[in-house]
Scaffold this active site. Structure first.
Site, PDB file in Angstrom:
ATOM      1  N   SER A 143       0.855  -1.191   0.000  1.00  0.00           N
ATOM      2  CA  SER A 143       0.000   0.000   0.000  1.00  0.00           C
ATOM      3  C   SER A 143       0.881   1.227   0.000  1.00  0.00           C
ATOM      4  CB  SER A 143      -0.899   0.002   1.241  1.00  0.00           C
ATOM      5  OG  SER A 143      -1.565   1.247   1.382  1.00  0.00           O
ATOM      6  N   TYR A 156      -2.402  -0.550  10.441  1.00  0.00           N
ATOM      7  CA  TYR A 156      -2.430  -0.868   9.007  1.00  0.00           C
ATOM      8  C   TYR A 156      -1.136  -0.409   8.340  1.00  0.00           C
ATOM      9  CZ  TYR A 156      -3.957  -0.901   4.126  1.00  0.00           C
ATOM     10  OH  TYR A 156      -4.063  -1.141   2.772  1.00  0.00           O
TER      11      TYR A 156
END
Length: 276
Positions: A143, A156
């Protein structure tokens, strides 16, 4: 010739969102396809969509037993595996650390890291020999949160930073038989990443955010339209294919130009710069 002709590809977390879009693209590129999905309802939907064309396995990437059962199913049907695409993931709700209850931190850390990191490590280990015998590939999902703040909450973001390191280390350990890379998306239209059960957010998904609100978070990107899961499929398919003979240990940042700008200005829109 299609890019994945002659390839057997496994997509983990392929039941919705990015994983499903990547799986559909791989199938369109000629792959013989297997999908591992955790959610029983999504497994049913996959079988309804693909029928006997795709091997669909229900299982949890955190479970060695489930992964071994998936491996057996793949070898029984195809006899080999050319590429592993890891697409499962869980979000953290973007809850700041200062607002995270102290008594939930252990559970939250374990939940996010077990899906986003340990699941990739276990899968790579269990399918290593099949991939090595094919001189195959592993493609994981990172990501842009691994590169810049505010792409997620702390848990995350930390998990996606770990994925970058997993890619680097596995590319070193598995060379030269297996190429290991990742794709780091930013925004994904209709993202199905769910929130963590540790914070009582297991029934919430990123797709619950109104489209324009979600899009506003990416207003600094050079390419304004949010890509669909299928749009990312071409990157995953190329890295998974034998056409990629030169890249390993790399994380391809697919961010619509978001990280290309350090300062917001009106350049490119006919205005004058906001800073000089």
């Amino acid at each position: 010739m299609q890019i994945l002709d002659g390839h057997v590809v496994l997509v983990t977390g392929g039941g919705s969102g990015l994983g499903l879009g990547v799986a559909r693209h791989c199938l369109s590129e000629g792959a013989e396809l297997a999908i591992l999905e955790y959610d029983p309802a999504k497994v049913i939907a996959l079988k309804e969509e693909f029928g006997d064309q795709v091997l669909v396995c229900q299982g949890d990437v955190r479970s060695v037993e489930d992964l071994q059962a998936c491996r057996t199913a793949i070898t029984d049907r195809y006899g080999r595996l050319t590429a592993l695409i890891g697409a499962q993931g869980i979000f953290d709700g973007m809850v700041p650390l200062a607002d995270t209850p102290i008594d939930r931190i252990d559970a939250l850390f374990d939940e996010v890291f077990s899906v986003n990191v340990k699941g990739y490590i276990l899968t790579a280990r269990i399918f290593h020999d099949l991939l090595a015998s094919e001189r195959g590939a592993i493609v994981l999902t990172c990501s842009t949160a691994a590169y810049a703040a505010d792409g997620g909450g702390l848990f995350y973001t930390a998990s996606k930073g770990a994925v970058r390191s997993v890619v680097s280390q596995l590319a070193f350990e598995f060379a030269p038989e297996i190429r290991v890379n990742a794709v780091a998306p930013s925004g994904i239209a209709n993202s199905q990443l769910r929130g963590p059960a540790a914070l009582g957010m297991e029934n919430s998904k990123q797709s619950d955010i109104p489209k324009e609100t979600f899009r506003a978070g990416f207003r600094t990107t050079a390419l304004m339209d949010l890509p669909t899961p299928e749009d990312y499929g071409v990157l995953f398919a190329y890295l998974a294919s034998r056409h990629n003979a030169i890249m390993t240990g790399q994380t391809v940042v697919a961010d619509q130009g978001m990280l290309n700008r350090a300062v917001i200005s009106s350049i490119g829109t006919g205005g004058t710069p906001a800073v000089s």
